[in-house]
Motif scaffolding. Structure first.
Motif, PDB file in Angstrom:
ATOM      1  N   ILE A  23      19.296  30.648  27.030  1.00  0.00           N
ATOM      2  CA  ILE A  23      18.375  31.099  25.980  1.00  0.00           C
ATOM      3  C   ILE A  23      19.147  31.568  24.749  1.00  0.00           C
ATOM      4  N   ILE A  24      20.222  32.302  24.963  1.00  0.00           N
ATOM      5  CA  ILE A  24      21.035  32.766  23.843  1.00  0.00           C
ATOM      6  C   ILE A  24      21.650  31.580  23.103  1.00  0.00           C
ATOM      7  N   ALA A  25      22.134  30.585  23.840  1.00  0.00           N
ATOM      8  CA  ALA A  25      22.675  29.380  23.203  1.00  0.00           C
ATOM      9  C   ALA A  25      21.586  28.640  22.437  1.00  0.00           C
ATOM     10  N   ALA A  26      20.390  28.595  22.985  1.00  0.00           N
ATOM     11  CA  ALA A  26      19.274  27.936  22.295  1.00  0.00           C
ATOM     12  C   ALA A  26      18.933  28.662  20.998  1.00  0.00           C
ATOM     13  N   ILE A  27      19.037  29.977  20.998  1.00  0.00           N
ATOM     14  CA  ILE A  27      18.788  30.746  19.773  1.00  0.00           C
ATOM     15  C   ILE A  27      19.789  30.327  18.694  1.00  0.00           C
ATOM     16  N   PHE A  28      21.064  30.217  19.063  1.00  0.00           N
ATOM     17  CA  PHE A  28      22.063  29.777  18.087  1.00  0.00           C
ATOM     18  C   PHE A  28      21.730  28.370  17.609  1.00  0.00           C
ATOM     19  N   TRP A  29      21.405  27.480  18.528  1.00  0.00           N
ATOM     20  CA  TRP A  29      21.096  26.086  18.183  1.00  0.00           C
ATOM     21  C   TRP A  29      19.936  26.017  17.184  1.00  0.00           C
ATOM     22  N   ILE A  30      18.870  26.720  17.474  1.00  0.00           N
ATOM     23  CA  ILE A  30      17.695  26.698  16.586  1.00  0.00           C
ATOM     24  C   ILE A  30      18.053  27.286  15.223  1.00  0.00           C
ATOM     25  N   GLY A  46      30.457  31.345  15.105  1.00  0.00           N
ATOM     26  CA  GLY A  46      30.546  31.549  16.546  1.00  0.00           C
ATOM     27  C   GLY A  46      31.139  32.893  16.908  1.00  0.00           C
ATOM     28  N   LEU A  47      32.194  33.268  16.192  1.00  0.00           N
ATOM     29  CA  LEU A  47      32.809  34.575  16.459  1.00  0.00           C
ATOM     30  C   LEU A  47      31.841  35.704  16.126  1.00  0.00           C
ATOM     31  N   ALA A  48      31.142  35.575  15.000  1.00  0.00           N
ATOM     32  CA  ALA A  48      30.150  36.597  14.622  1.00  0.00           C
ATOM     33  C   ALA A  48      28.996  36.629  15.626  1.00  0.00           C
ATOM     34  N   PHE A  49      28.577  35.460  16.088  1.00  0.00           N
ATOM     35  CA  PHE A  49      27.497  35.385  17.075  1.00  0.00           C
ATOM     36  C   PHE A  49      27.915  36.079  18.375  1.00  0.00           C
ATOM     37  N   GLY A  50      29.172  35.907  18.769  1.00  0.00           N
ATOM     38  CA  GLY A  50      29.676  36.583  19.968  1.00  0.00           C
ATOM     39  C   GLY A  50      29.574  38.091  19.851  1.00  0.00           C
ATOM     40  N   VAL A  51      29.893  38.617  18.666  1.00  0.00           N
ATOM     41  CA  VAL A  51      29.765  40.064  18.436  1.00  0.00           C
ATOM     42  C   VAL A  51      28.303  40.481  18.543  1.00  0.00           C
ATOM     43  N   CYS A  52      27.413  39.696  17.933  1.00  0.00           N
ATOM     44  CA  CYS A  52      25.974  40.006  18.002  1.00  0.00           C
ATOM     45  C   CYS A  52      25.468  40.007  19.438  1.00  0.00           C
ATOM     46  N   VAL A  53      25.901  39.029  20.217  1.00  0.00           N
ATOM     47  CA  VAL A  53      25.478  38.956  21.619  1.00  0.00           C
ATOM     48  C   VAL A  53      25.964  40.195  22.369  1.00  0.00           C
ATOM     49  N   ARG A  77      37.958  49.105  26.371  1.00  0.00           N
ATOM     50  CA  ARG A  77      36.925  48.327  27.058  1.00  0.00           C
ATOM     51  C   ARG A  77      36.035  47.599  26.054  1.00  0.00           C
ATOM     52  N   VAL A  78      35.633  48.261  24.991  1.00  0.00           N
ATOM     53  CA  VAL A  78      34.806  47.639  23.961  1.00  0.00           C
ATOM     54  C   VAL A  78      35.563  46.492  23.309  1.00  0.00           C
ATOM     55  N   ALA A  79      36.821  46.713  22.949  1.00  0.00           N
ATOM     56  CA  ALA A  79      37.621  45.669  22.296  1.00  0.00           C
ATOM     57  C   ALA A  79      37.756  44.442  23.184  1.00  0.00           C
ATOM     58  N   ILE A  80      38.059  44.650  24.441  1.00  0.00           N
ATOM     59  CA  ILE A  80      38.211  43.519  25.366  1.00  0.00           C
ATOM     60  C   ILE A  80      36.899  42.755  25.496  1.00  0.00           C
ATOM     61  N   ASN A  81      35.801  43.473  25.653  1.00  0.00           N
ATOM     62  CA  ASN A  81      34.510  42.815  25.830  1.00  0.00           C
ATOM     63  C   ASN A  81      34.032  42.113  24.559  1.00  0.00           C
ATOM     64  N   VAL A  82      34.270  42.713  23.407  1.00  0.00           N
ATOM     65  CA  VAL A  82      33.869  42.064  22.151  1.00  0.00           C
ATOM     66  C   VAL A  82      34.667  40.778  21.964  1.00  0.00           C
ATOM     67  N   VAL A  83      35.977  40.849  22.148  1.00  0.00           N
ATOM     68  CA  VAL A  83      36.815  39.646  21.991  1.00  0.00           C
ATOM     69  C   VAL A  83      36.417  38.583  23.009  1.00  0.00           C
ATOM     70  N   ALA A  84      36.132  38.991  24.231  1.00  0.00           N
ATOM     71  CA  ALA A  84      35.703  38.024  25.252  1.00  0.00           C
ATOM     72  C   ALA A  84      34.394  37.347  24.845  1.00  0.00           C
ATOM     73  N   HIS A  85      33.436  38.103  24.356  1.00  0.00           N
ATOM     74  CA  HIS A  85      32.170  37.505  23.915  1.00  0.00           C
ATOM     75  C   HIS A  85      32.383  36.577  22.723  1.00  0.00           C
ATOM     76  N   MET A  86      33.291  36.950  21.831  1.00  0.00           N
ATOM     77  CA  MET A  86      33.567  36.114  20.668  1.00  0.00           C
ATOM     78  C   MET A  86      34.181  34.775  21.076  1.00  0.00           C
ATOM     79  N   ILE A  87      35.226  34.835  21.907  1.00  0.00           N
ATOM     80  CA  ILE A  87      36.004  33.635  22.221  1.00  0.00           C
ATOM     81  C   ILE A  87      35.407  32.820  23.359  1.00  0.00           C
ATOM     82  N   LEU A  88      34.872  33.493  24.369  1.00  0.00           N
ATOM     83  CA  LEU A  88      34.389  32.778  25.553  1.00  0.00           C
ATOM     84  C   LEU A  88      32.910  32.443  25.508  1.00  0.00           C
ATOM     85  N   PHE A  89      32.187  33.000  24.554  1.00  0.00           N
ATOM     86  CA  PHE A  89      30.739  32.748  24.496  1.00  0.00           C
ATOM     87  C   PHE A  89      30.316  32.215  23.136  1.00  0.00           C
ATOM     88  N   GLY A  90      30.499  33.016  22.090  1.00  0.00           N
ATOM     89  CA  GLY A  90      30.029  32.608  20.771  1.00  0.00           C
ATOM     90  C   GLY A  90      30.721  31.372  20.224  1.00  0.00           C
TER      91      GLY A  90
END
Length: 105
Positions: A23-30, A46-53, A77-90
């Motif tokens: 669903i989150i990927a579909a939001i980006f797609w739309i 994508g990096l900004a979207f990862g932060v938003c997610v 912990r916040v830094a690791i998780n934000v970077v992970a969401h940016m690179i591995l998701f967004g």
């Protein structure tokens, strides 16, 4: 009780996790279909979207869920998780959206 639910609870958690990711990927797609800069500048978007997610999941979804423990936020912990969401998701979502949009034109 969810911690003692066994395999069925684990499968439900896995299905919910991937459904939310879809669903989150579909939001980006739309959004990228309407806002062309999201595919023209896919890396930044994508990096900004990862932060938003990360922000939405950690400060909206989890607090509104029945998650039993209070979340703790340390700078590391916040830094690791934000970077992970940016690179591995967004970023992968944005790059796939860009590739798909090139194929559609």
């Amino acid at each position: 009780p969810a911690y003692e639910g066994g395999t069925s609870t684990a499968v439900l958690g896995l299905v919910c996790h991937y459904a939310m990711a879809f669903i989150i990927a579909a939001i980006f797609w739309i959004a990228s279909r309407r806002l062309g800069f999201m595919t023209r500048h896919a890396i930044v978007a994508g990096l900004a979207f990862g932060v938003c997610v990360y922000v939405v999941m950690n400060f909206v979804v989890i607090p509104l869920s029945a998650f039993p423990t209070q979340m703790t936020y340390t700078p590391v912990r916040v830094a690791i998780n934000v970077v992970a969401h940016m690179i591995l998701f967004g970023l992968p979502i944005a790059l796939v959206a860009r590739a798909a949009s090139r194929g559609a034109t």
